[in-house]
Write a protein that holds these residues in place. Sequence first.
Motif, PDB file in Angstrom:
ATOM      1  N   GLU A  63       0.820  -1.215   0.000  1.00  0.00           N
ATOM      2  CA  GLU A  63       0.000   0.000   0.000  1.00  0.00           C
ATOM      3  C   GLU A  63       0.848   1.256   0.000  1.00  0.00           C
ATOM      4  OE1 GLU A  63      -3.634  -1.795   2.714  1.00  0.00           O
ATOM      5  OE2 GLU A  63      -2.186  -0.451   3.644  1.00  0.00           O
ATOM      6  N   ILE A  64       0.256   2.309  -0.522  1.00  0.00           N
ATOM      7  CA  ILE A  64       0.843   3.626  -0.381  1.00  0.00           C
ATOM      8  C   ILE A  64       0.614   4.035   1.069  1.00  0.00           C
ATOM      9  CG2 ILE A  64       0.615   6.058  -1.010  1.00  0.00           C
ATOM     10  CD1 ILE A  64      -0.174   5.128  -3.820  1.00  0.00           C
ATOM     11  N   ILE A  66       1.465   6.974   2.487  1.00  0.00           N
ATOM     12  CA  ILE A  66       1.344   8.417   2.689  1.00  0.00           C
ATOM     13  C   ILE A  66      -0.094   8.776   3.063  1.00  0.00           C
ATOM     14  CG2 ILE A  66       1.491  10.666   1.538  1.00  0.00           C
ATOM     15  CD1 ILE A  66       3.733   9.485  -0.177  1.00  0.00           C
ATOM     16  N   GLN A  67      -0.242   9.552   4.118  1.00  0.00           N
ATOM     17  CA  GLN A  67      -1.569   9.954   4.579  1.00  0.00           C
ATOM     18  C   GLN A  67      -2.060  11.250   3.926  1.00  0.00           C
ATOM     19  OE1 GLN A  67      -3.371   7.827   6.474  1.00  0.00           O
ATOM     20  NE2 GLN A  67      -1.591   6.518   6.202  1.00  0.00           N
ATOM     21  N   GLU A  69      -3.389  13.544   1.362  1.00  0.00           N
ATOM     22  CA  GLU A  69      -4.162  13.184   0.176  1.00  0.00           C
ATOM     23  C   GLU A  69      -3.488  13.594  -1.126  1.00  0.00           C
ATOM     24  OE1 GLU A  69      -8.623  13.575  -1.760  1.00  0.00           O
ATOM     25  OE2 GLU A  69      -8.237  14.503   0.169  1.00  0.00           O
ATOM     26  N   PHE A  72      -0.505  11.337  -1.686  1.00  0.00           N
ATOM     27  CA  PHE A  72      -1.019  10.001  -2.003  1.00  0.00           C
ATOM     28  C   PHE A  72      -1.406   9.933  -3.479  1.00  0.00           C
ATOM     29  CE2 PHE A  72      -4.959   7.690  -2.848  1.00  0.00           C
ATOM     30  CZ  PHE A  72      -4.536   6.387  -2.646  1.00  0.00           C
ATOM     31  N   GLN A  75       1.669  10.008  -5.740  1.00  0.00           N
ATOM     32  CA  GLN A  75       2.362   8.726  -5.785  1.00  0.00           C
ATOM     33  C   GLN A  75       1.583   7.719  -6.627  1.00  0.00           C
ATOM     34  OE1 GLN A  75       3.376   6.964  -1.985  1.00  0.00           O
ATOM     35  NE2 GLN A  75       4.663   5.414  -2.951  1.00  0.00           N
ATOM     36  N   LYS A  76       0.297   7.668  -6.427  1.00  0.00           N
ATOM     37  CA  LYS A  76      -0.526   6.732  -7.181  1.00  0.00           C
ATOM     38  C   LYS A  76      -0.461   7.038  -8.678  1.00  0.00           C
ATOM     39  CE  LYS A  76      -5.048   4.606  -7.422  1.00  0.00           C
ATOM     40  NZ  LYS A  76      -6.388   4.488  -6.889  1.00  0.00           N
ATOM     41  N   ARG A  90      -5.736   1.836  -2.560  1.00  0.00           N
ATOM     42  CA  ARG A  90      -4.415   2.119  -1.995  1.00  0.00           C
ATOM     43  C   ARG A  90      -3.367   1.051  -2.262  1.00  0.00           C
ATOM     44  NH1 ARG A  90      -4.898   6.549   1.356  1.00  0.00           N
ATOM     45  NH2 ARG A  90      -2.725   6.399   1.974  1.00  0.00           N
TER      46      ARG A  90
END
Length: 107
Positions: A63-64, A66-67, A69, A72, A75-76, A90
């Motif tokens: 999972e990513i 990073i909290q 948003e 996140f 990265q995605k 995620r």
Amino acid sequence: MTDFTMNVINIIQNIPYGKVMTYGQIAKAVDSPRSARQVVRILHSMSEKYGLPWHRVINSKGEIGIQDEEMFLTQKMLLEAEGVIFKTERSISIKDYLWDVNFIDKL
């Protein structure tokens, strides 16, 4: 800079396009298996300076982690642009995208 930091940077710089490594996998690869959090700190503080492909490092669940948003989503998006397919919002399939760390013997 410590040898640990230099080795972590070297490993991250060499993660290939479309592949990922986990924080713990990187720590283990530099003979410090309990140092996953230090890998996180290095990514956070040195990604820009060393041009690290930070987006290719995920947690052990695939999972990513990073909290934030915005980060996140960044990265995605970067992983998807490299052909990584998410199985949930995620997470990815570790077995499909995890990079084999045995390359270290060749560096």
